[in-house]
Design an enzyme around this catalytic site. Structure first.
Site, PDB file in Angstrom:
ATOM      1  N   LEU A  97       0.905  -1.151   0.000  1.00  0.00           N
ATOM      2  CA  LEU A  97       0.000   0.000   0.000  1.00  0.00           C
ATOM      3  C   LEU A  97       0.937   1.191   0.000  1.00  0.00           C
ATOM      4  CD1 LEU A  97      -2.995   0.890   0.207  1.00  0.00           C
ATOM      5  CD2 LEU A  97      -2.706   0.953   2.679  1.00  0.00           C
ATOM      6  N   ASP A  98       0.908   2.002  -1.061  1.00  0.00           N
ATOM      7  CA  ASP A  98       1.979   2.973  -1.241  1.00  0.00           C
ATOM      8  C   ASP A  98       2.081   3.966  -0.083  1.00  0.00           C
ATOM      9  OD1 ASP A  98       0.673   5.634  -2.023  1.00  0.00           O
ATOM     10  OD2 ASP A  98      -0.263   4.297  -3.465  1.00  0.00           O
ATOM     11  N   LYS A  99       3.238   4.574   0.023  1.00  0.00           N
ATOM     12  CA  LYS A  99       3.586   5.423   1.170  1.00  0.00           C
ATOM     13  C   LYS A  99       2.584   6.542   1.395  1.00  0.00           C
ATOM     14  CE  LYS A  99       7.534   8.031   3.005  1.00  0.00           C
ATOM     15  NZ  LYS A  99       8.946   8.442   2.739  1.00  0.00           N
ATOM     16  N   ALA A 100       2.047   7.100   0.314  1.00  0.00           N
ATOM     17  CA  ALA A 100       1.120   8.229   0.433  1.00  0.00           C
ATOM     18  C   ALA A 100      -0.309   7.796   0.761  1.00  0.00           C
ATOM     19  CB  ALA A 100       1.124   9.037  -0.861  1.00  0.00           C
ATOM     20  N   SER A 101      -0.552   6.482   0.803  1.00  0.00           N
ATOM     21  CA  SER A 101      -1.889   5.955   1.079  1.00  0.00           C
ATOM     22  C   SER A 101      -1.975   5.430   2.500  1.00  0.00           C
ATOM     23  CB  SER A 101      -2.233   4.837   0.087  1.00  0.00           C
ATOM     24  OG  SER A 101      -2.185   5.314  -1.241  1.00  0.00           O
TER      25      SER A 101
END
Length: 226
Positions: A97-101
């Site tokens: 789950l990408d860093k910005a999410s």
């Protein structure tokens, strides 16, 4: 099977860490130093730092990941998910789950269980709530639902529903890198908030941001059989 796969299946360490232990001459198999890529049997006498190796209790966790945490087990990466959780035993993230999410990510030490969940052919559902930088019309919903060409492939048709003028829910059955962000960008929209709220039957309900809980035995079995 190879020694690094056995140690990963046992929930002792990752395959990469197993290779490192071999290079450091810390693994002994049947009285001899282990070599890279060595094949072993479950019946073999395997020692790590002179302690017998045995399967560890399997761990299954649902974490509500905050923004800013990177889903990697690599300790060299700043703000990695392992350091964030400070869990006393070896675990790793199931997918990413990408860093910005933010939102739901599963953690485990069970490699086979993880692979089953991540297998794209199983078409396991993952649900998200997404806010973009401006209001969208019904054509955006229709276009996202039918699939979008990103990364040289067409995304699978998916379920998209309006939540508000600038927010929608989306259910995917695949996990391309930054898929939702790239799909939205194709239509001229930038994602400003992305939260995963469900993986198959596991929901984020009741788990505060940054908190986690162990899955129940029933949940683990149900996910294994999907």
């Amino acid at each position: 099977m190879r020694i690094n796969k056995l140690l990963s299946n046992y929930g002792i360490c990752s395959r990469t860490d197993a290779n490192r232990l071999i290079v450091e001459n810390r693994i002994i198999v049947n009285g001899k130093l282990c070599i890279p890529g060595q094949w072993v049997e479950i019946e073999d006498d395997i020692l790590i730092d002179n302690e017998n190796v045995s399967a560890r209790k399997k761990i299954y966790i649902a974490l509500n990941k905050p923004v800013g945490i990177t889903c990697t087990a690599a300790k060299t990466v700043e703000n990695n998910i392992i350091d964030f959780m400070e869990y006393p035993q070896y675990i790793f993230p199931v997918g990413r789950l990408d860093k910005a999410s933010e939102g739901l990510i599963l953690m485990t030490n069970d490699g086979d269980w993880s692979n089953n969940i991540l297998n794209s052919d199983n078409e396991h559902e993952k649900e998200y709530i997404v806010t973009v930088n401006k209001p969208f019309d019904d054509l955006f919903i229709e276009g996202m639902s039918k699939g979008v060409q990103i990364c040289g492939v067409n995304t699978r048709p998916c379920k998209v529903n309006r939540v508000s003028s600038d927010t929608f829910s989306i259910i995917l059955t695949q996990g391309l890198n930054k898929q939702i962000r790239r799909m939205s960008k194709t239509f001229g929209f930038t994602v400003v908030r992305l939260e995963r709220i469900r993986i198959i039957d596991i929901k984020i309900d009741g788990i505060e941001i940054g908190a986690w809980r162990h899955l129940t035995d029933k949940e683990v079995v149900e996910l294994s059989n999907r």
